[in-house]
Design an enzyme around this catalytic site. Structure first.
Site, mmCIF file in Angstrom:
data_model
loop_
_atom_site.group_PDB
_atom_site.id
_atom_site.type_symbol
_atom_site.label_atom_id
_atom_site.label_comp_id
_atom_site.label_asym_id
_atom_site.label_seq_id
_atom_site.Cartn_x
_atom_site.Cartn_y
_atom_site.Cartn_z
ATOM 1 N N HIS A 96 42.230 41.567 37.884
ATOM 2 C CA HIS A 96 41.713 40.315 38.441
ATOM 3 C C HIS A 96 41.132 40.640 39.805
ATOM 4 C CE1 HIS A 96 41.576 35.851 38.659
ATOM 5 N NE2 HIS A 96 41.512 36.108 39.951
ATOM 6 N N CYS A 97 39.899 40.204 40.049
ATOM 7 C CA CYS A 97 39.157 40.685 41.223
ATOM 8 C C CYS A 97 38.812 39.560 42.190
ATOM 9 C CB CYS A 97 37.888 41.407 40.772
ATOM 10 S SG CYS A 97 36.990 42.164 42.135
ATOM 11 N N PRO A 98 39.693 39.231 43.135
ATOM 12 C CA PRO A 98 39.292 38.329 44.215
ATOM 13 C C PRO A 98 38.601 39.093 45.341
ATOM 14 C CG PRO A 98 41.626 38.819 44.398
ATOM 15 C CD PRO A 98 41.124 39.562 43.178
#
Length: 335
Positions: free
Chosen positions: A152-154
């Site tokens: 998951h890439c914030p």
């Protein structure tokens, strides 16, 4: 023992709190990323590009790099990563969609010529209860299972969603063009940076972008170029080995398990570097034309995630027995 359990619960609480903060702040990260990309493009095309030699020849490649940067960022933010409960992604017919080298049936996009495609095994997710195919993992932030989940890439890319089967190609190409754009800005904008900080004899700054904004943009470009280049190399190395970021960690554990019993672990998804890269980018006679790497077009992945290409003669990984595969961590405090 009691103290250790309290420490474990404390770390679990911090982990969940970090997930909530990350999920809530995701849209702001996207907004920040868009602003930084816009400032970088404005700095390049108003300060650096006018001073380039043979502008009629050098400007089109610069525009193409910028267009790829913006479009792949848009794709990776908006294309669903491939949630297990969603319908299979279907190819579009608009101008932004590339045409495959040859027509294939729905589901599996790659012919069996030279590649063995086997139906993926399914297991029940211990968190959401859904039956999911092999290579799917549960995302704690999204709360859903993602096919070929990578992460998951914030941050640092700021895409505010998972990277999975349907958008992993756009993620890697976005990083590639981000490295290219920041590299050229850093190299070609060196003299303007010296001029902006007053290290030249010229006191004239005839550009629309303020000097301070350009200096900060230039410094950030250098840092991003180095940091994202390292990330890009890491991801491409994983792609060449036929594994995601999560699988790379799992495979280290599998290697130890196999070594302890005197066996060798073999990743059944590793078909060799060349084939792994062709499958990932889905280019070649069985996929899409090579120009889809330099034109910002949408393409389909080589599979729908219900079948996977495996090494010839392999039904599963070598060195790991059934039931030894790692699953997503439990959220149980008493674990």
């Amino acid at each position: 023992m009691l103290c250790a359990r309290h420490v474990f619960r404390c770390f679990k609480w911090l982990e969940r709190a970090g997930d909530r903060v990350t999920g809530a702040a995701g849209p702001y990260f996207v907004g920040l990323a868009v602003i930084l990309q816009a400032i970088g493009a404005a700095s390049f095309f108003t300060v650096i590009q006018p001073s380039l030699p043979l502008r009629w020849l050098t400007t089109p490649p610069c525009i193409l790099i910028a267009l790829n940067l913006f479009m792949h960022y848009y794709y990776v933010c908006t294309v669903p990563p491939g949630f297990v409960q969603d319908e299979v992604l279907q190819s579009g017919s608009g101008r932004l969609w590339a045409s495959p080298s040859q027509r294939t049936s729905a589901g599996v996009r790659w012919s069996n010529r030279g590649v063995t495609l086997l139906t993926a095994s399914t297991t029940a997710c211990r968190k959401c209860g859904l039956m999911r195919p092999e290579r799917a993992h549960h995302c704690r932030i999204c709360g859903r299972c993602v096919i070929k989940y990578d992460h998951h890439c914030p941050l640092p890319a700021g895409i505010n969603q998972c990277v999975g089967l349907n958008n992993e190609r756009h993620f890697v190409l976005f990083m590639a063009y981000l490295v290219l754009s920041t590299f050229f800005l850093s190299i070609m904008g060196y003299s303007q940076a010296l001029e902006a900080v007053g290290l030249t004899y010229s006191n004239n700054w005839p550009y629309m972008v303020p000097q301070l904004a350009y200096i900060l943009t230039y410094m950030l470009s250098v840092v991003i170029c180095i940091a994202v280049f390292i990330m890009l190399c890491w991801h491409l190395w994983g792609v060449a080995r036929g594994e995601t970021s999560v699988e790379a960690q799992d495979h280290e554990v599998y290697k130890r398990i196999a070594r302890d019993r005197g066996d060798n672990f073999v990743n059944s998804f590793d078909l060799g570097r060349s084939t792994n890269l062709r499958l990932f980018f889905n280019i070649g006679p069985d996929g899409y034309p090579w120009y889809t790497l330099i034109l910002p077009l949408r393409i389909m992945p080589y599979t729908d995630g219900r079948s996977w290409a495996r090494r010839e003669g392999f039904q599963r990984h070598q060195g790991i027995q059934e039931g030894e595969e790692l699953t997503d961590d439990d959220d149980d405090d008493d674990a």
